[in-house]
Design an enzyme around this catalytic site. Structure first.
Site, mmCIF file in Angstrom:
data_model
loop_
_atom_site.group_PDB
_atom_site.id
_atom_site.type_symbol
_atom_site.label_atom_id
_atom_site.label_comp_id
_atom_site.label_asym_id
_atom_site.label_seq_id
_atom_site.Cartn_x
_atom_site.Cartn_y
_atom_site.Cartn_z
ATOM 1 N N THR A 1 30.507 81.617 16.545
ATOM 2 C CA THR A 1 31.053 82.711 15.745
ATOM 3 C C THR A 1 31.330 83.939 16.598
ATOM 4 O O THR A 1 30.648 84.175 17.615
ATOM 5 C CB THR A 1 30.059 83.103 14.633
ATOM 6 O OG1 THR A 1 30.504 84.300 13.984
ATOM 7 C CG2 THR A 1 28.674 83.363 15.194
ATOM 8 N N TYR B 1 22.200 86.210 12.131
ATOM 9 C CA TYR B 1 23.173 85.116 12.136
ATOM 10 C C TYR B 1 23.815 84.979 13.513
ATOM 11 O O TYR B 1 23.819 83.902 14.114
ATOM 12 C CB TYR B 1 24.236 85.353 11.065
ATOM 13 C CG TYR B 1 25.431 84.443 11.186
ATOM 14 C CD1 TYR B 1 25.295 83.060 11.090
ATOM 15 C CD2 TYR B 1 26.711 84.960 11.421
ATOM 16 C CE1 TYR B 1 26.384 82.213 11.216
ATOM 17 C CE2 TYR B 1 27.808 84.122 11.549
ATOM 18 C CZ TYR B 1 27.643 82.758 11.443
ATOM 19 O OH TYR B 1 28.724 81.933 11.569
#
Length: 337
Positions: free
Chosen positions: A126, A151
């Site tokens: 990501t 995250y």
């Protein structure tokens, strides 16, 4: 025939990527998913569309025995790893869930994969690994990662684990794809695959739910950023282009036997307000948009430099248009009614 092991492919990105692989190559795919956030409807669609080429195993990466059984079943050519928890705000509120599910469970997967000498690995990472870059010009892969939420931190940990494993086992090679903001739905069969689920957090899906009357209002989280209109800027990529990026990145890995990290985006940013206006335009619907405070963990600007993947692979984006992305997302949302 090549055989691939997909984790988490009952989800949004994984199911579209599986579709692209099956549509564009003579391969067989084994999908391993616990359906905690994925959808059996996506598996059913893939099985109907590509009969005899999909095998679904409902299993959890925590279960080493299930993993062992699944990975021993075939001489896999590669693992494509999507399974993860992926909501930024939830990761801030519940970091242990993210480190357990994303990091510890990936270690389980790699451990069993090494047992069976499966040494080609495609990892779904990501842009959140970059955090809040000091330079807002398009972000290169060489930018030093500095995640600002659990995250992003969990994904960066996995990237580091992959690098360490490559040192320990020179036969092991990986491709890491750092996604920017993914949206839209399958273009080829509109209404067949798209982003499912309630309580969505992705801006375009939330706006489309408002346009369809599924939400009464939506919020803009922060209008005081140092951007042209005060709202965050993101690089949005159509799901079909992201799916094809996996295909061509893996083909490059198999051909060159060289590990790489790639940004996957369009190198173009749009603000929150611009995206909301676009959804209103393509849907022909107006809806209420409220102002809300900033959310913790949200960077101001994230825009990719995609030169590396365009140069090193045969990937050629087909849907680089914000209206195309928003319209396909809106038509998908109407199909869910």
């Amino acid at each position: 025939m090549q055989i691939y092991f997909f984790t988490g492919a009952a989800g949004y990105i994984g199911s579209h990527t599986a579709y692209y692989f099956l549509k564009n190559s003579d391969c067989r795919i084994v999908i391993f998913d616990n359906l905690s956030s994925g959808f059996k409807e996506n598996i059913d669609f893939l099985e109907r569309t590509f009969p005899q080429r999909i095998e679904f195993i409902q299993g959890d990466l925590e279960d080493l025995d299930s993993l062992d059984k699944a990975l021993s079943a075939y001489p896999y050519d590669a693992i494509i790893h999507f399974a993860a928890s992926l909501i930024v705000q939830e990761s801030v509120q519940n970091p242990l869930k993210y480190f357990k599910n994303n990091v510890a469970n990936t270690i389980n997967l790699l451990q069993i994969a090494q047992k069976f000498a499966i040494n080609r690995f495609l990892f779904s990472s990501t842009a959140a690994v970059y955090g809040e870059p000091k330079e807002y010009s398009p972000i290169q892969e060489s930018t030093i990662p500095n995640p600002i939420n659990p995250y992003g931190e969990s994904k960066l940990m996995i990237e580091k684990i992959l690098r360490a494993l490559e040192v320990a086992n020179p036969n092991f090679k990986s491709v890491i794809l750092r996604y920017f903001n993914v949206a839209g739905a399958l273009m080829e069969q509109q209404g067949a695959l798209g982003q499912r689920g309630k309580m969505a957090t992705h801006l375009i899906k939330v706006a489309c739910e408002c346009a369809c009357g599924k939400r009464e209002t939506m919020q803009i989280f922060g209008e005081d950023y140092e951007t042209q209109d005060g709202t965050c800027i993101r690089d949005y990529i159509h799901i079909d282009d992201l799916a094809s990026a996996h295909f061509f990145a893996l083909q490059s890995l198999l051909e060159t036997q060289t590990s790489e990290v790639y940004n996957v985006g369009y190198a173009q940013g749009f603000s929150v307000k611009e995206v909301i206006d676009c959804v209103k335009k393509v849907s022909g619907k107006n809806f209420i948009v409220e102002s809300a405070p900033r959310r913790r963990g949200d960077p101001s600007i994230l825009v990719s430099d995609n030169h590396k993947i365009l140069t090193n692979t045969q990937w050629k984006p087909q849907f680089n248009n914000i209206e195309t992305i928003c319209k396909s997302a809106y038509l998908w949302e109407t199909s869910l009614e």
